[in-house]
Design a protein around this motif. Structure first.
Motif, PDB file in Angstrom:
ATOM      1  N   ARG A 177       0.831  -1.194   0.000  1.00  0.00           N
ATOM      2  CA  ARG A 177       0.000   0.000   0.000  1.00  0.00           C
ATOM      3  C   ARG A 177       0.870   1.249   0.000  1.00  0.00           C
ATOM      4  N   ALA A 178       0.467   2.233  -0.788  1.00  0.00           N
ATOM      5  CA  ALA A 178       1.145   3.527  -0.824  1.00  0.00           C
ATOM      6  C   ALA A 178       0.324   4.509   0.002  1.00  0.00           C
ATOM      7  N   ASN A 179       0.806   4.834   1.187  1.00  0.00           N
ATOM      8  CA  ASN A 179       0.067   5.708   2.098  1.00  0.00           C
ATOM      9  C   ASN A 179       0.370   7.183   1.855  1.00  0.00           C
ATOM     10  N   ARG A 180      -0.556   8.010   2.293  1.00  0.00           N
ATOM     11  CA  ARG A 180      -0.313   9.449   2.315  1.00  0.00           C
ATOM     12  C   ARG A 180       0.836   9.735   3.276  1.00  0.00           C
ATOM     13  N   ALA A 181       1.661  10.707   2.948  1.00  0.00           N
ATOM     14  CA  ALA A 181       2.767  11.084   3.819  1.00  0.00           C
ATOM     15  C   ALA A 181       2.245  11.778   5.072  1.00  0.00           C
ATOM     16  N   MET A 182       2.973  11.621   6.185  1.00  0.00           N
ATOM     17  CA  MET A 182       2.651  12.332   7.417  1.00  0.00           C
ATOM     18  C   MET A 182       3.528  13.584   7.492  1.00  0.00           C
ATOM     19  N   ARG A 183       2.889  14.744   7.619  1.00  0.00           N
ATOM     20  CA  ARG A 183       3.606  16.010   7.664  1.00  0.00           C
ATOM     21  C   ARG A 183       3.246  16.778   8.934  1.00  0.00           C
ATOM     22  N   HIS A 184       3.982  17.873   9.189  1.00  0.00           N
ATOM     23  CA  HIS A 184       3.738  18.691  10.383  1.00  0.00           C
ATOM     24  C   HIS A 184       2.267  19.072  10.493  1.00  0.00           C
ATOM     25  N   SER A 185       1.690  19.500   9.387  1.00  0.00           N
ATOM     26  CA  SER A 185       0.318  20.005   9.395  1.00  0.00           C
ATOM     27  C   SER A 185      -0.710  18.916   9.652  1.00  0.00           C
ATOM     28  N   HIS A 186      -0.274  17.638   9.643  1.00  0.00           N
ATOM     29  CA  HIS A 186      -1.203  16.524   9.822  1.00  0.00           C
ATOM     30  C   HIS A 186      -1.332  16.076  11.271  1.00  0.00           C
ATOM     31  N   ILE A 187      -0.536  16.677  12.166  1.00  0.00           N
ATOM     32  CA  ILE A 187      -0.563  16.244  13.558  1.00  0.00           C
ATOM     33  C   ILE A 187      -1.974  16.409  14.129  1.00  0.00           C
ATOM     34  N   GLY A 188      -2.519  15.327  14.681  1.00  0.00           N
ATOM     35  CA  GLY A 188      -3.851  15.364  15.270  1.00  0.00           C
ATOM     36  C   GLY A 188      -4.974  15.052  14.296  1.00  0.00           C
ATOM     37  N   LYS A 189      -4.669  15.064  12.980  1.00  0.00           N
ATOM     38  CA  LYS A 189      -5.733  14.807  12.005  1.00  0.00           C
ATOM     39  C   LYS A 189      -5.230  13.960  10.832  1.00  0.00           C
ATOM     40  N   TYR A 190      -4.149  13.228  11.057  1.00  0.00           N
ATOM     41  CA  TYR A 190      -3.556  12.464   9.971  1.00  0.00           C
ATOM     42  C   TYR A 190      -4.368  11.233   9.619  1.00  0.00           C
ATOM     43  N   THR A 191      -4.479  10.956   8.325  1.00  0.00           N
ATOM     44  CA  THR A 191      -5.013   9.693   7.831  1.00  0.00           C
ATOM     45  C   THR A 191      -4.097   9.219   6.711  1.00  0.00           C
ATOM     46  N   PRO A 192      -3.811   7.919   6.627  1.00  0.00           N
ATOM     47  CA  PRO A 192      -2.943   7.422   5.564  1.00  0.00           C
ATOM     48  C   PRO A 192      -3.653   7.284   4.223  1.00  0.00           C
ATOM     49  N   PHE A 193      -4.960   7.585   4.216  1.00  0.00           N
ATOM     50  CA  PHE A 193      -5.764   7.368   3.019  1.00  0.00           C
ATOM     51  C   PHE A 193      -5.940   8.651   2.200  1.00  0.00           C
ATOM     52  N   PHE A 194      -6.651   8.520   1.086  1.00  0.00           N
ATOM     53  CA  PHE A 194      -6.818   9.624   0.147  1.00  0.00           C
ATOM     54  C   PHE A 194      -8.299   9.921  -0.059  1.00  0.00           C
ATOM     55  N   SER A 195      -8.572  11.118  -0.563  1.00  0.00           N
ATOM     56  CA  SER A 195      -9.945  11.555  -0.807  1.00  0.00           C
ATOM     57  C   SER A 195     -10.315  11.375  -2.276  1.00  0.00           C
ATOM     58  N   LEU A 196     -11.603  11.428  -2.552  1.00  0.00           N
ATOM     59  CA  LEU A 196     -12.120  11.171  -3.894  1.00  0.00           C
ATOM     60  C   LEU A 196     -11.526  12.115  -4.931  1.00  0.00           C
ATOM     61  N   ASN A 197     -11.305  13.372  -4.562  1.00  0.00           N
ATOM     62  CA  ASN A 197     -10.845  14.366  -5.532  1.00  0.00           C
ATOM     63  C   ASN A 197      -9.321  14.452  -5.641  1.00  0.00           C
ATOM     64  N   ASP A 198      -8.609  13.569  -4.953  1.00  0.00           N
ATOM     65  CA  ASP A 198      -7.145  13.622  -4.981  1.00  0.00           C
ATOM     66  C   ASP A 198      -6.587  13.034  -6.271  1.00  0.00           C
ATOM     67  N   THR A 199      -5.540  13.682  -6.769  1.00  0.00           N
ATOM     68  CA  THR A 199      -4.674  13.101  -7.785  1.00  0.00           C
ATOM     69  C   THR A 199      -3.324  12.866  -7.119  1.00  0.00           C
ATOM     70  N   VAL A 200      -2.803  11.657  -7.239  1.00  0.00           N
ATOM     71  CA  VAL A 200      -1.635  11.271  -6.455  1.00  0.00           C
ATOM     72  C   VAL A 200      -0.517  10.776  -7.371  1.00  0.00           C
ATOM     73  N   ASN A 201       0.661  11.351  -7.198  1.00  0.00           N
ATOM     74  CA  ASN A 201       1.866  10.812  -7.818  1.00  0.00           C
ATOM     75  C   ASN A 201       2.492   9.824  -6.841  1.00  0.00           C
ATOM     76  N   VAL A 202       2.754   8.615  -7.307  1.00  0.00           N
ATOM     77  CA  VAL A 202       3.360   7.573  -6.476  1.00  0.00           C
ATOM     78  C   VAL A 202       4.755   7.294  -7.015  1.00  0.00           C
ATOM     79  N   LYS A 203       5.738   7.390  -6.133  1.00  0.00           N
ATOM     80  CA  LYS A 203       7.132   7.132  -6.529  1.00  0.00           C
ATOM     81  C   LYS A 203       7.643   5.907  -5.776  1.00  0.00           C
ATOM     82  N   LEU A 204       8.006   4.875  -6.518  1.00  0.00           N
ATOM     83  CA  LEU A 204       8.615   3.675  -5.938  1.00  0.00           C
ATOM     84  C   LEU A 204      10.116   3.761  -6.166  1.00  0.00           C
TER      85      LEU A 204
END
Length: 288
Positions: free
Chosen positions: A201-228
């Protein structure tokens, strides 16, 4: 000389600017350390962020994030044939907002790159190699079982069974993220894969602004670049240790007081080569 444990990322050091906790270290002496976060990818130039660690009991009132960055170092990268002095510049995509970046040397898989940092009479050195690229065979989007509004991304790739490989996933949510960030729990070795076809699974990154409200998932309107990426063992040791600290401490700013693994001679941090491949997925267009 006794040393206070340091975290090996500018992320941790920058947190000192937000508050001034009180610590009593008694007579413990502090030996300043230069902290390196540097990388080079196939097809890309060298990038190096430098910070100088602060003591936990230092009065940081009036200290800005910019003060933590080291701005006047000489940073040199060599590929064995060409040597380049990187240019320091302000870049607000990073924290602290300063980075040393190359322009002439471009990363190639299989090549070794040597780093040299000279600052305030100190010399730091490191070496890394860019591993082969592992193509992403498929990206799959599915709805989370316990949510009607969140989605997860799974990527599939073929792992070479004849050698030990190490991987790290990065994600970039468009237009929220201005660059790639390490995916949460995205560092792993191939011994965790059930067979030669990796499915992770490719999770959403955890950033400073996500503290207290972080989710590893994505929303319907997201476009995501995945780098392996494939990375060498020293990069895996550093990043897996960092992720373990976050998981155990449940705090991306001060996970704990443990030193991380490092390949920097004379300092702390990581100089790492990445063999990368990037794929883009639009959640709304890819729901199965």
């Amino acid at each position: 000389m006794k040393k206070i444990s340091l975290k090996s990322l500018p992320l941790v050091l920058s947190a000192l600017c937000g508050c001034t906790p009180e610590f009593d270290f008694g007579s413990i002496d502090f030996e300043p350390q230069i902290v390196v976060e540097g990388w080079i990818e196939n097809g890309g130039v060298a990038n190096v962020c430098l910070t100088q660690a602060l003591t936990m009991d230092m009065d940081t009132a009036g200290t800005s994030i910019s003060d933590i960055a080291i701005r006047w170092a000489k940073v040199t990268v060599s590929d064995g044939q060409t040597e380049e002095v990187l240019t320091g510049r302000v870049d607000k995509n990073y924290m602290p907002p300063f980075i040393y970046r190359g322009s002439r040397i471009k990363g190639e898989t299989g090549k070794t790159y040597r780093l040299k940092v000279e600052y305030s009479g100190r010399v730091l050195t490191a070496s890394t190699t860019i591993p082969p690229v592992t193509p992403i065979e498929k990206l799959t989007v599915s709805k989370c079982t316990d949510s009607d509004t969140l989605y997860q991304i799974e990527l599939k790739f073929h792992d070479d069974p004849l050698q030990q490989n190490y991987y790290k996933i990065f994600t970039q949510v468009i237009p929220e993220d201005t660059r790639f960030y390490p995916a949460f729990m995205g560092t792993f070795a191939d011994n965790v894969l059930e067979d030669n076809t990796g499915s992770v699974r490719a999770n959403r990154a955890m950033r400073h602004s996500h503290i207290g409200k972080y989710t590893p998932f994505f929303s319907l309107n997201d476009t995501v670049n995945v780098k392996l990426t494939q990375l060498p063992e020293e990069g895996f040791e550093f990043w897996s240790g960092y992720e373990n600290e976050i998981i155990n401490g449940k705090n991306p700013i001060f996970p704990s007081s443990t030193n991380l693994s490092t390949n920097i001679q004379g300092g702390k941090g990581i100089w790492c080569g990445y063999g990368k491949v990037i794929r883009r997925v639009t959640i709304a267009d890819s729901i199965r």
